[in-house]
Design a protein around this motif. Sequence first.
Motif, short mmCIF file in Angstrom:
data_model
loop_
_atom_site.label_atom_id
_atom_site.label_comp_id
_atom_site.label_asym_id
_atom_site.label_seq_id
_atom_site.Cartn_x
_atom_site.Cartn_y
_atom_site.Cartn_z
N GLN A 206 0.87 -1.17 0.00
CA GLN A 206 0.00 0.00 0.00
C GLN A 206 0.91 1.23 0.00
O GLN A 206 1.85 1.30 0.78
CB GLN A 206 -0.95 0.00 1.20
N VAL A 207 0.65 2.17 -0.91
CA VAL A 207 1.52 3.33 -1.06
C VAL A 207 0.71 4.61 -0.93
O VAL A 207 -0.40 4.72 -1.45
CB VAL A 207 2.28 3.31 -2.40
N GLU A 208 1.29 5.57 -0.22
CA GLU A 208 0.61 6.85 -0.03
C GLU A 208 0.63 7.70 -1.30
O GLU A 208 -0.36 8.35 -1.64
CB GLU A 208 1.26 7.63 1.12
N HIS A 209 1.75 7.70 -1.97
CA HIS A 209 1.91 8.50 -3.19
C HIS A 209 2.25 7.58 -4.35
O HIS A 209 3.30 6.95 -4.37
CB HIS A 209 3.01 9.55 -3.01
N LEU A 210 1.35 7.49 -5.32
CA LEU A 210 1.57 6.66 -6.49
C LEU A 210 2.07 7.53 -7.63
O LEU A 210 1.45 8.54 -7.99
CB LEU A 210 0.26 5.98 -6.91
N VAL A 211 3.22 7.16 -8.20
CA VAL A 211 3.82 7.95 -9.28
C VAL A 211 4.07 7.06 -10.49
O VAL A 211 3.96 5.83 -10.42
CB VAL A 211 5.15 8.60 -8.83
N GLU A 212 4.42 7.68 -11.60
CA GLU A 212 4.66 6.94 -12.83
C GLU A 212 6.10 6.39 -12.84
O GLU A 212 6.99 6.94 -12.19
CB GLU A 212 4.44 7.85 -14.04
N VAL A 231 0.34 -3.36 -6.15
CA VAL A 231 0.43 -2.03 -5.54
C VAL A 231 -0.97 -1.47 -5.39
O VAL A 231 -1.79 -1.54 -6.31
CB VAL A 231 1.29 -1.08 -6.41
N VAL A 232 -1.26 -0.92 -4.21
CA VAL A 232 -2.55 -0.29 -3.93
C VAL A 232 -2.31 1.14 -3.49
O VAL A 232 -1.50 1.40 -2.59
CB VAL A 232 -3.31 -1.05 -2.82
N HIS A 233 -3.01 2.07 -4.12
CA HIS A 233 -2.87 3.48 -3.76
C HIS A 233 -3.77 3.80 -2.57
O HIS A 233 -4.99 3.60 -2.63
CB HIS A 233 -3.24 4.35 -4.96
N VAL A 234 -3.18 4.29 -1.48
CA VAL A 234 -3.94 4.67 -0.28
C VAL A 234 -3.56 6.12 0.08
O VAL A 234 -2.75 6.36 0.97
CB VAL A 234 -3.69 3.72 0.89
#
Length: 247
Positions: A206-212, A231-234
């Motif tokens: 789980q990731v706080e900041h999802l980037v390319e 990966v899960v965006h939280v």
Amino acid sequence: MDKVVASAAEAVADIGDGASLAVGGFGMSGVPTVLIAVLLEQGATSLETISNNLGVDGFGLGTLLAAGRIRRTIGSYVGNNKEFARQYLAGEIELELTPQGTLAERLRAGGAGIAAFYTPAGVGTLVAEGGLPWRHHPDGSVAVASPAKEVREFAGASYVLEQALVPDFGLVHAWKGDRHGNLVYRRSARNFNPDAAAAGKVTIAQVEHLVEPGEIDPDHVHTPGIHVERVVHVPEVEKPVEFRTVR
């Protein structure tokens, strides 16, 4: 290569009864709370967790514990969780107590493909000699005790053999991650997360900041994407304070 899944519930959907989980975090720092919450809703039971601790009452792994969903745990710290102490002493959960550095190295070794290693930690204690109570009977007597481990001498010093850990799943929390699964942890939240991520056969982050892809400097990556399957965006995640000190 895009490892982002639509929801946390989808990410943990295939975690079945009896699965083993390496879970990042230390106290309340860097705990994958969203993944744990949806796993609670999902219903998997008889789980074996590998984590420094089982959270606190009502938070993190403590919620799975209170629901009676954890059968066995490998960890280093059993304080700050009254329900954990109650279940352990009542014989409702099995505990393999492991020195903290040894626990980290067992996970790291599992992720590196190293089957076992020798360490001086625990030599001359029940860790090496066996007899630690893993599980109690309801009357308080020992139902399952730890086995003795191999001890060898190297350059005149004694070392105990510890086996690596390779759990079915790794659940981790990262500050930033890209769609390829490369992860960056922030400050103390780094703790056990890199080791849990590497050790899991299937790792969910789980990731706080999802980037390319390409937005994270390769020199700043803590966990390479090769270790991460989902990966899960939280973007909004609770970060409580375990001990608040005021003047």
